[in-house]
Enzyme design. Structure first.
Site: not given
Ligand code: SIN
Length: 300
Positions: A121, A123, A276, A291
């Site tokens: 995907h 983000d 990623h 994150r």
């Protein structure tokens, strides 16, 4: 003579001895040494990092002993931060930090999103303004596995067979956070049931199948197995078949960089250029990363 104004002005941050090395034999990525993000960052050093990020798409900042507040402050230099819809997994006191972790606390509650990134995907592609880039800071790493793979979606577009390029250019696709949510919940029962308010936060959006990077002008494929549900205007079977071809082509080995984490790494990737995937690790081991996600432009 020093005037009052000069005396009160804070000294400009010192330049740091930053070295940036592209990874050998990889289609993306560079290591950044000599940078300490706990120190104030001079504007010219920031500009070097920004340019390197546009060129390499993934920057690996080694040995960052920084606090969550310092990660947030550095991330904010690139744009406003996005708060993840799974508010349950915010780092306490830092709503801008999503905890990516399989660790369960002393009350039996997961402290983070344990299965983040198990499908390829980009983000927040399910938002009107998907993410510009994300920063992931290692806090605790498993002794085995836990690597992150990145796919260069510019290369994916540039090497797509001519007939497929013609077939997809100008098409649009739907992206939805809910695409794989229930399937993931079946596999990971700790995943919370989404509230009505959370579902309302992640209404499906329509994005171009091929996007143009707003800063470099380079085109990239912009579909992913995690969030893209269908190609607009195509019969279901045709849409499924076309997406399957695009997904398979995107992640050909020659488009990939595998990040093997080292303690204190902070990895900053460009969600406009890459997808990623978290490759997994033995479930009895612990993995914990923080994150931050920076808001980008509406794709065009
Ligand atoms: C993510 O998809 O943001 C997490 C990637 C990882 O845990 O390696």
């Amino acid at each position: 003579m020093t005037t009052l104004l000069q005396r009160d002005r804070p000294a400009a941050p010192e330049l740091q001895d930053i070295r940036i090395h592209a990874f050998d034999k990889a289609p993306l990525g560079a290591e950044v040494l000599g940078l300490d993000l706990a120190r104030p960052l001079a504007d010219s050093d920031f500009r070097r990092i920004h340019q390197a990020h546009l060129k390499h798409h993934v920057l690996v900042f080694r040995e960052q002993r920084i606090t969550p507040a310092q990660q947030v402050a550095f991330s904010r230099r690139f744009g406003p931060l996005q708060i993840h819809v799974l508010h349950q997994f915010q780092l306490p006191g830092h709503p801008e930090v999503l905890v990516v972790s399989n660790v369960i606390d002393e009350n039996g509650k997961p402290i983070g999103l344990g299965d983040a990134g198990v499908y390829w995907h980009s983000d927040l592609s399910y938002k009107d303004r998907p993410s510009l880039g994300s920063m992931l800071h290692a806090q605790e790493l498993p002794a085995e596995g836990g690597d992150t793979l990145f796919a260069n979606m510019h290369l994916a577009w540039e090497t797509l067979p001519e007939a497929l390029r013609r077939a997809v250019e100008g098409l649009r696709a739907e992206h939805s956070y809910l695409c794989k949510y229930e399937e993931l919940r079946q596999r990971s029962p700790w995943r919370p049931k989404l509230s009505e308010a959370q579902i309302a936060e992640v209404k499906p959006v329509i994005q171009p199948v091929v996007r143009t990077h707003p800063e470099t002008g380079r085109k990239a494929l912009f579909v992913s197995e995690h969030f893209t549900t269908r190609i607009v205007g195509l019969p279901e079977a045709e849409s499924r078949e076309l997406l399957a071809q695009l997904f398979a082509h995107s992640v050909r080995p020659e488009h990939l960089y595998r990040h093997v984490w080292q303690p204190q790494d902070m990895v900053f990737w460009d969600n406009r250029s890459l997808m990623h995937l978290a490759t997994g690790f033995p479930p009895e081991m612990r993995r914990r990363l923080n994150r931050t996600t920076i808001e980008g432009d509406a794709p065009f």
